[in-house]
Write a protein that holds these residues in place. Structure first.
Motif, PDB file in Angstrom:
ATOM      1  N   ASP A 147     110.782  12.856  -7.109  1.00 25.20           N
ATOM      2  CA  ASP A 147     111.019  13.189  -5.705  1.00 25.20           C
ATOM      3  C   ASP A 147     112.456  13.669  -5.493  1.00 25.20           C
ATOM      4  O   ASP A 147     112.698  14.640  -4.769  1.00 25.20           O
ATOM      5  N   THR A 148     113.409  13.003  -6.122  1.00 20.64           N
ATOM      6  CA  THR A 148     114.819  13.394  -5.998  1.00 20.64           C
ATOM      7  C   THR A 148     115.064  14.765  -6.622  1.00 20.64           C
ATOM      8  O   THR A 148     115.769  15.601  -6.045  1.00 20.64           O
ATOM      9  N   LEU A 149     114.477  15.006  -7.792  1.00 20.19           N
ATOM     10  CA  LEU A 149     114.634  16.299  -8.452  1.00 20.19           C
ATOM     11  C   LEU A 149     114.022  17.420  -7.621  1.00 20.19           C
ATOM     12  O   LEU A 149     114.572  18.530  -7.556  1.00 20.19           O
ATOM     13  N   LEU A 150     112.888  17.133  -6.966  1.00 21.27           N
ATOM     14  CA  LEU A 150     112.258  18.125  -6.095  1.00 21.27           C
ATOM     15  C   LEU A 150     113.181  18.449  -4.919  1.00 21.27           C
ATOM     16  O   LEU A 150     113.385  19.619  -4.576  1.00 21.27           O
ATOM     17  N   GLY A 151     113.760  17.410  -4.327  1.00 21.50           N
ATOM     18  CA  GLY A 151     114.660  17.617  -3.201  1.00 21.50           C
ATOM     19  C   GLY A 151     115.880  18.428  -3.588  1.00 21.50           C
ATOM     20  O   GLY A 151     116.294  19.347  -2.869  1.00 21.50           O
ATOM     21  N   LEU A 152     116.478  18.107  -4.737  1.00 23.29           N
ATOM     22  CA  LEU A 152     117.642  18.855  -5.205  1.00 23.29           C
ATOM     23  C   LEU A 152     117.280  20.305  -5.513  1.00 23.29           C
ATOM     24  O   LEU A 152     118.056  21.225  -5.228  1.00 23.29           O
ATOM     25  N   SER A 153     116.098  20.518  -6.069  1.00 19.72           N
ATOM     26  CA  SER A 153     115.652  21.882  -6.373  1.00 19.72           C
ATOM     27  C   SER A 153     115.484  22.697  -5.101  1.00 19.72           C
ATOM     28  O   SER A 153     115.919  23.860  -5.017  1.00 19.72           O
ATOM     29  N   LEU A 154     114.877  22.101  -4.077  1.00 21.23           N
ATOM     30  CA  LEU A 154     114.702  22.784  -2.795  1.00 21.23           C
ATOM     31  C   LEU A 154     116.060  23.099  -2.167  1.00 21.23           C
ATOM     32  O   LEU A 154     116.262  24.177  -1.597  1.00 21.23           O
ATOM     33  N   CYS A 155     116.993  22.151  -2.285  1.00 26.21           N
ATOM     34  CA  CYS A 155     118.334  22.347  -1.731  1.00 26.21           C
ATOM     35  C   CYS A 155     119.040  23.511  -2.425  1.00 26.21           C
ATOM     36  O   CYS A 155     119.669  24.357  -1.774  1.00 26.21           O
ATOM     37  N   LEU A 156     118.919  23.577  -3.740  1.00 23.27           N
ATOM     38  CA  LEU A 156     119.559  24.653  -4.494  1.00 23.27           C
ATOM     39  C   LEU A 156     118.921  26.007  -4.190  1.00 23.27           C
ATOM     40  O   LEU A 156     119.616  27.027  -4.132  1.00 23.27           O
ATOM     41  N   ILE A 157     117.604  26.020  -3.982  1.00 21.71           N
ATOM     42  CA  ILE A 157     116.931  27.272  -3.599  1.00 21.71           C
ATOM     43  C   ILE A 157     117.471  27.763  -2.264  1.00 21.71           C
ATOM     44  O   ILE A 157     117.784  28.951  -2.089  1.00 21.71           O
ATOM     45  N   GLY A 158     117.587  26.843  -1.298  1.00 16.99           N
ATOM     46  CA  GLY A 158     118.157  27.212  -0.004  1.00 16.99           C
ATOM     47  C   GLY A 158     119.582  27.711  -0.125  1.00 16.99           C
ATOM     48  O   GLY A 158     119.981  28.672   0.549  1.00 16.99           O
ATOM     49  N   THR A 159     120.356  27.086  -1.002  1.00 25.97           N
ATOM     50  CA  THR A 159     121.751  27.490  -1.204  1.00 25.97           C
ATOM     51  C   THR A 159     121.834  28.876  -1.836  1.00 25.97           C
ATOM     52  O   THR A 159     122.712  29.676  -1.480  1.00 25.97           O
ATOM     53  N   VAL A 160     120.933  29.174  -2.759  1.00 29.80           N
ATOM     54  CA  VAL A 160     120.896  30.504  -3.378  1.00 29.80           C
ATOM     55  C   VAL A 160     120.596  31.572  -2.328  1.00 29.80           C
ATOM     56  O   VAL A 160     121.215  32.646  -2.316  1.00 29.80           O
ATOM     57  N   PHE A 161     119.657  31.288  -1.422  1.00 26.95           N
ATOM     58  CA  PHE A 161     119.365  32.232  -0.342  1.00 26.95           C
ATOM     59  C   PHE A 161     120.574  32.409   0.575  1.00 26.95           C
ATOM     60  O   PHE A 161     120.880  33.526   1.002  1.00 26.95           O
ATOM     61  N   ALA A 162     121.271  31.314   0.875  1.00 27.90           N
ATOM     62  CA  ALA A 162     122.471  31.407   1.720  1.00 27.90           C
ATOM     63  C   ALA A 162     123.528  32.265   1.052  1.00 27.90           C
ATOM     64  O   ALA A 162     124.189  33.089   1.706  1.00 27.90           O
ATOM     65  N   SER A 163     123.697  32.102  -0.254  1.00 25.95           N
ATOM     66  CA  SER A 163     124.659  32.919  -0.989  1.00 25.95           C
ATOM     67  C   SER A 163     124.245  34.387  -0.959  1.00 25.95           C
ATOM     68  O   SER A 163     125.098  35.278  -0.829  1.00 25.95           O
ATOM     69  N   GLY A 164     122.939  34.650  -1.082  1.00 32.96           N
ATOM     70  CA  GLY A 164     122.450  36.024  -0.962  1.00 32.96           C
ATOM     71  C   GLY A 164     122.788  36.624   0.390  1.00 32.96           C
ATOM     72  O   GLY A 164     123.171  37.799   0.493  1.00 32.96           O
ATOM     73  N   GLY A 165     122.682  35.808   1.451  1.00 29.55           N
ATOM     74  CA  GLY A 165     123.079  36.268   2.785  1.00 29.55           C
ATOM     75  C   GLY A 165     124.556  36.592   2.843  1.00 29.55           C
ATOM     76  O   GLY A 165     124.977  37.548   3.504  1.00 29.55           O
ATOM     77  N   ASN A 166     125.380  35.797   2.144  1.00 33.90           N
ATOM     78  CA  ASN A 166     126.815  36.075   2.059  1.00 33.90           C
ATOM     79  C   ASN A 166     127.073  37.433   1.418  1.00 33.90           C
ATOM     80  O   ASN A 166     127.896  38.228   1.890  1.00 33.90           O
ATOM     81  N   MET A 167     126.371  37.690   0.316  1.00 31.92           N
ATOM     82  CA  MET A 167     126.559  38.965  -0.387  1.00 31.92           C
ATOM     83  C   MET A 167     126.119  40.143   0.495  1.00 31.92           C
ATOM     84  O   MET A 167     126.777  41.197   0.509  1.00 31.92           O
TER      85      MET A 167
END
Length: 321
Positions: A147-167
């Motif tokens: 469950d924790t690994l799933l949550g961290l994975s979802l968080c990192l996916i969201g962060t990658v999208f946010a970084s894409g928005g930055n670019m």
């Protein structure tokens, strides 16, 4: 505004939104609150642009880019971060999102061939160490399961999208697209995405007329979205994503300071150590590099040399009769 003011405003406002978001949680679904937040922010920006007679017309190709920008920065990333918090606590979410600085460094290198100095890497590492230390009491007892690994994975996916928005924001500014208008359209597209997603998931669009909910919604929309995103995205275009994104490491430090006065948070050794590391990392990342300072000094010397030559040449010219 100069870069220092933009940076300080971004850090202070977004650092305080962690408190405001707490008042959004409760009887209103998070997806609905996000629709209200960015819908109101987009409306305010469009109204401001109309009052100031700022152009809002863009080509279809530009709208496609603005849609991608809006979905990344004002839609998909928030959706994954909210999903993540169903599996992990806010401390782990904050740590995961703080990795956006590292992702931005890599993306800036890949997208724009930005040269990253060792100074930035050292500062980023120091800042992330400070974040982990700051929240160590909250994450020390967490069992790293599926469950924790799933949550961290979802968080990192969201962060990658946010970084894409930055670019994409940097790309917008390189194309001479103004920040105010692109934010208006981007937030509008993000709002539409979140609204459609909420409808598909059967989310109820209720509303709370309580003072805490309405007040926090207005703060998040006007200050947290209109003003802070305007400051932050302007910084991206000026100093680069690799430096501006250190603000994401500073937010938790500001939130801890605010929590000390508002919620009676008590500092301990780990809190102090983490806070000091974050502040030192901030100084390391944002301080001018030796190479940059040398280039600036050389540029000033060249300008002074040219000016002196022009004066000497002017003095040598024969006076007109």
């Amino acid at each position: 505004m100069n870069n220092t003011v933009l940076y300080v405003l971004t850090v202070l406002i977004w650092g305080s939104t962690w408190i405001a978001i707490n008042y959004q949680l409760g009887e209103v679904a998070p997806e609905a609150s996000l629709v209200y937040r960015f819908g109101l922010a987009a409306a305010v920006l469009f109204l401001f642009c109309r009052i100031k007679s700022l152009p809002l017309a863009f080509s279809l190709r530009q709208h496609a880019q603005l849609m991608a920008f809006g979905l990344c920065l004002f839609g998909v990333n928030y959706y994954f971060l909210y999903l993540a918090q169903q599996h992990i606590n806010s401390a782990l979410t904050c740590i995961g999102f703080s990795t956006m600085m590292i992702i931005n460094i890599l993306n800036a290198r890949f997208w724009y061939k930005t040269k990253i100095t060792k100074q930035v890497y050292y500062g980023a590492a120091l800042g992330l160490f400070g974040i982990i230390t700051l929240f160590w009491p909250q994450i020390n007892d967490i069992n790293i399961g599926a469950d924790t690994l799933l949550g961290l994975s979802l968080c990192l996916i969201g962060t990658v999208f946010a970084s894409g928005g930055n670019m994409l924001s940097i790309k917008n500014q390189q194309m001479r697209l103004p920040v105010m208008q692109t934010n208006a359209w981007g937030m509008a597209y993000g709002t539409i995405f979140m609204a459609l997603l909420a409808v598909l998931r059967g989310v109820e669009f209720n509303f709370s007329l309580t003072l805490p909910y309405v007040g926090s919604l207005l703060y998040l929309s006007i200050f947290g979205s209109v003003i802070a995103f305007g400051c932050y995205l302007t910084l991206l275009g000026r100093i680069g994503a690799h430096k501006a994104s250190y603000a994401t490491v500073m937010f938790p430090a500001v939130a801890v300071v605010i929590s000390t006065f508002v919620e009676g948070f008590i500092w301990d050794l780990t809190t102090i150590t983490g806070f000091i590391c974050i502040m030192l990392g901030n100084l390391v990342v944002l301080s001018p590099s030796k190479q940059g300072a040398k280039k600036e000094a050389d540029s000033k010397n060249r300008q002074q040399h040219v000016s002196q030559e022009e004066i000497a040449e002017k003095d040598m010219r024969p006076a007109k009769a």
